[in-house]
Design an enzyme around this catalytic site. Structure first.
Site, PDB file in Angstrom:
ATOM      1  N   ASN A 147      -0.975   0.340   0.096  1.00 57.11           N
ATOM      2  CA  ASN A 147      -0.244  -0.829  -0.401  1.00 57.11           C
ATOM      3  C   ASN A 147      -1.052  -2.127  -0.252  1.00 57.11           C
ATOM      4  O   ASN A 147      -0.487  -3.212  -0.323  1.00 57.11           O
ATOM      5  CB  ASN A 147       1.135  -0.940   0.272  1.00 57.11           C
ATOM      6  CG  ASN A 147       1.044  -0.983   1.786  1.00 57.11           C
ATOM      7  OD1 ASN A 147      -0.013  -1.223   2.337  1.00 57.11           O
ATOM      8  ND2 ASN A 147       2.169  -0.767   2.457  1.00 57.11           N
ATOM      9  N   ARG A 286       1.279  -9.730  10.358  1.00 54.48           N
ATOM     10  CA  ARG A 286       2.314  -9.413  11.344  1.00 54.48           C
ATOM     11  C   ARG A 286       2.802 -10.713  11.956  1.00 54.48           C
ATOM     12  O   ARG A 286       2.019 -11.618  12.264  1.00 54.48           O
ATOM     13  CB  ARG A 286       1.778  -8.492  12.448  1.00 54.48           C
ATOM     14  CG  ARG A 286       1.579  -7.049  12.019  1.00 54.48           C
ATOM     15  CD  ARG A 286       2.887  -6.340  11.653  1.00 54.48           C
ATOM     16  NE  ARG A 286       2.686  -4.956  11.228  1.00 54.48           N
ATOM     17  CZ  ARG A 286       2.612  -4.558   9.957  1.00 54.48           C
ATOM     18  NH1 ARG A 286       2.733  -5.425   8.970  1.00 54.48           N
ATOM     19  NH2 ARG A 286       2.465  -3.276   9.663  1.00 54.48           N
TER      20      ARG A 286
HETATM   21  P1  NAP Z   1      -8.138  -3.630   7.091  1.00 55.37           P
HETATM   22  O1  NAP Z   1      -8.817  -3.200   5.841  1.00 55.37           O
HETATM   23  O2  NAP Z   1      -8.378  -2.859   8.343  1.00 55.37           O
HETATM   24  O3  NAP Z   1      -8.513  -5.169   7.313  1.00 55.37           O
HETATM   25  C1  NAP Z   1      -8.247  -5.867   8.471  1.00 55.37           C
HETATM   26  C2  NAP Z   1      -9.409  -6.807   8.702  1.00 55.37           C
HETATM   27  O4  NAP Z   1      -9.116  -7.628   9.833  1.00 55.37           O
HETATM   28  C3  NAP Z   1     -10.703  -6.040   8.988  1.00 55.37           C
HETATM   29  O5  NAP Z   1     -11.730  -6.548   8.163  1.00 55.37           O
HETATM   30  C4  NAP Z   1     -10.933  -6.354  10.460  1.00 55.37           C
HETATM   31  O6  NAP Z   1     -12.266  -6.436  10.811  1.00 55.37           O
HETATM   32  C5  NAP Z   1     -10.298  -7.721  10.590  1.00 55.37           C
HETATM   33  N1  NAP Z   1     -10.004  -8.074  11.968  1.00 55.37           N
HETATM   34  C6  NAP Z   1      -9.485  -7.305  12.955  1.00 55.37           C
HETATM   35  N2  NAP Z   1      -9.374  -8.028  14.080  1.00 55.37           N
HETATM   36  C7  NAP Z   1      -9.838  -9.250  13.811  1.00 55.37           C
HETATM   37  C8  NAP Z   1      -9.983 -10.425  14.584  1.00 55.37           C
HETATM   38  N3  NAP Z   1      -9.643 -10.443  15.886  1.00 55.37           N
HETATM   39  N4  NAP Z   1     -10.504 -11.528  13.995  1.00 55.37           N
HETATM   40  C9  NAP Z   1     -10.883 -11.491  12.697  1.00 55.37           C
HETATM   41  N5  NAP Z   1     -10.758 -10.399  11.893  1.00 55.37           N
HETATM   42  C10 NAP Z   1     -10.239  -9.290  12.461  1.00 55.37           C
HETATM   43  O7  NAP Z   1      -6.572  -3.646   6.895  1.00 55.37           O
HETATM   44  P2  NAP Z   1      -5.728  -4.100   5.615  1.00 55.37           P
HETATM   45  O8  NAP Z   1      -5.372  -2.912   4.799  1.00 55.37           O
HETATM   46  O9  NAP Z   1      -6.413  -5.232   4.954  1.00 55.37           O
HETATM   47  O10 NAP Z   1      -4.401  -4.578   6.338  1.00 55.37           O
HETATM   48  C11 NAP Z   1      -4.431  -5.659   7.266  1.00 55.37           C
HETATM   49  C12 NAP Z   1      -3.101  -5.784   7.960  1.00 55.37           C
HETATM   50  O11 NAP Z   1      -2.128  -6.209   7.023  1.00 55.37           O
HETATM   51  C13 NAP Z   1      -2.530  -4.461   8.519  1.00 55.37           C
HETATM   52  O12 NAP Z   1      -3.049  -4.147   9.787  1.00 55.37           O
HETATM   53  C14 NAP Z   1      -1.058  -4.767   8.585  1.00 55.37           C
HETATM   54  O13 NAP Z   1      -0.742  -5.369   9.819  1.00 55.37           O
HETATM   55  C15 NAP Z   1      -0.851  -5.771   7.464  1.00 55.37           C
HETATM   56  N6  NAP Z   1      -0.138  -5.156   6.323  1.00 55.37           N
HETATM   57  C16 NAP Z   1       1.037  -5.714   5.933  1.00 55.37           C
HETATM   58  C17 NAP Z   1       1.744  -5.147   4.885  1.00 55.37           C
HETATM   59  C18 NAP Z   1       3.040  -5.761   4.396  1.00 55.37           C
HETATM   60  O14 NAP Z   1       3.812  -5.068   3.732  1.00 55.37           O
HETATM   61  N7  NAP Z   1       3.289  -7.015   4.672  1.00 55.37           N
HETATM   62  C19 NAP Z   1       1.273  -3.999   4.255  1.00 55.37           C
HETATM   63  C20 NAP Z   1       0.041  -3.496   4.637  1.00 55.37           C
HETATM   64  C21 NAP Z   1      -0.653  -4.059   5.695  1.00 55.37           C
HETATM   65  P3  NAP Z   1     -13.306  -5.230  10.812  1.00 55.37           P
HETATM   66  O15 NAP Z   1     -12.677  -4.034  10.199  1.00 55.37           O
HETATM   67  O16 NAP Z   1     -14.430  -5.809  10.014  1.00 55.37           O
HETATM   68  O17 NAP Z   1     -13.589  -5.005  12.228  1.00 55.37           O
END
Ligand code: NAP
Length: 387
Positions: A147, A286
């Protein structure tokens, strides 16, 4: 035979199934970067159906019951007498969605001796106490990318909604029956020429940056791992070494990191206070990444011009949660990642994970958050655990 417990959001108040607005959805087979969409052996639903609610059952009932497994579906998840707590006692697998999270606390995991697998039908497994899952040698898996684009579209929509001040204008013509142009435009701006930043340039963050590029804005980001130079050049990105530098540089900030010890309460009074007066924050990541009451105070004082997002804590929030009544908000319930388009993918992904687990085959690395007594797969890259 396994017992699978799914905790899903309640059916629509108008009954199930709803009247669908469209007859089908576009077929998505892969994502940017080459990852394929879920590849279960089969699915027992029509893509575009409402699957995330109790009657939808993520389309898993026929599959599981035909194997002789037990499939229990409930939305009753709060309090010690909840169906979740009762059924957890002998469940092998719990499936839950971040929109209606089954909070698998350390106490609940302790009280579930058979529990081996927690599946997040969606993305973001912070509702599972990851240190306890690690200590109990559980597997935690989510449907990575299922998603991400849905959320990116929602975040862009909420950025435009806030900056153009869409919500009050809509209210003038609907509930207030007026035509108040001056009232409607007195806080309305274009994003053209603005500085817009993304915290966390992962799957969602990068999709937001790509979608914003044609709006002629200056794009900024901070992430623990810097993006490849060619991506920075292609999108004209300005990288910041820390969240503080990013927050101070932008007019609009969109949050896209997971919730983990490094990001919890990151946007406190001090960091919000260091932003330009009149900044906007959109948070579809979140709720606990921001300080709930600091956001309210900043909107009341004018430090923030607007706050939008779809994530709350707890979920569902109480009726008197201050974000329901704070000024200059454009909040929704947690829906961005649960469009019917997304549901088809994360239901298929949940099925793929179950098929693998039940047959003793490995689960895709990109779906793993915890396995083998530690963070694994995507979890090892993007999450930290305290201690
Ligand atoms: P993702 O591809 O894992 O991206 C998360 C990014 O955040 C990664 O690039 C990661 O860095 C970075 N990160 C982690 N800790 C960090 C920090 N302390 N400072 C700076 N950057 C940091 O995940 P995604 O699919 O984009 O999803 C991200 C988040 O969105 C999920 O974990 C979830 O909580 C939220 N989400 C919400 C919904 C909704 O319905 N609202 C749906 C899906 C997801 P690296 O990987 O480069 O280490």
């Amino acid at each position: 035979m396994a017992k699978i417990l799914a905790v899903l959001y309640p059916d629509p108040v108008g009954g199930y199934p709803p009247n669908y607005a469209r007859d089908d959805i576009p077929r998505v087979t892969g994502y940017p970067g080459g990852q394929t969409a879920p590849t279960p052996q089969a699915v027992d639903f029509n893509p575009g159906e409402l699957l995330g609610c109790v009657s939808g059952g993520l389309g898993l009932r026929d599959f599981l019951e035909s194997r002789g497994d037990t499939f229990v579906v409930t939305s009753d998840k709060e309090g010690p007498d909840s169906t979740l707590d009762r059924e957890l006692a002998d469940a092998d697998v719990v499936i839950s969605q971040p929109f209606w999270p089954a909070y698998l606390t350390a106490e609940r995991i302790d009280a579930a001796p058979r529990l081996r697998l927690a599946i997040t039908a969606g993305i973001g497994s912070d509702h599972v106490d990851l240190p306890s899952a690690i200590a109990h040698d559980m597997t935690v898996a989510e449907v990575t990318y299922s998603n991400s684009i849905s959320v990116a579209e929602h975040a862009v929509m909420q950025i435009l909604t806030l900056v153009h001040d869409y919500m009050p204008a809509h209210e003038w013509v609907t509930s207030k029956k007026g035509w108040n142009i001056a009232d409607s435009v007195s806080r309305s701006y274009d994003i053209e020429g603005m500085d817009i930043g993304v915290l966390g340039a992962g799957r969602i963050g990068q999709a937001v940056l790509r979608r914003l590029k044609p709006f002629d804005v200056r794009l900024h980001y901070h992430d623990v791992h810097r993006l490849p130079e060619e991506v920075e050049e292609e999108l004209g990105l300005i990288w910041h070494p820390d969240p503080q530098s990013l927050a101070a540089a932008v007019d609009v900030l969109s949050i896209h990191t997971p919730l983990h010890p490094q990001t919890q309460n990151l946007f406190d009074e001090e960091l919000i206070g260091a932003m330009k007066r009149g900044s906007y924050i959109v948070n579809t990541a979140r709720a606990l990444i921001v300080d709930r009451d600091a956001v309210v105070r900043a909107l009341e004082s004018g430090q923030l011009a607007g706050y939008a997002g779809d994530v709350w804590y707890p979920q569902p929030p109480p009726e008197d949660h201050p974000w329901r009544t704070m000024p200059h908000e454009a909040m929704t319930p947690h829906v961005s990642g649960s469009t019917l388009s997304a549901q088809a993918r994360y239901a298929a992904g949940a099925r793929e994970i179950l098929e693998c687990w039940l047959d003793g085959r490995p689960i895709r690395q990109e779906y793993l958050i915890v396995e083998g007594g530690g963070l694994a797969g995507s979890g090892a890259r993007s999450y930290t655990v305290a201690g």
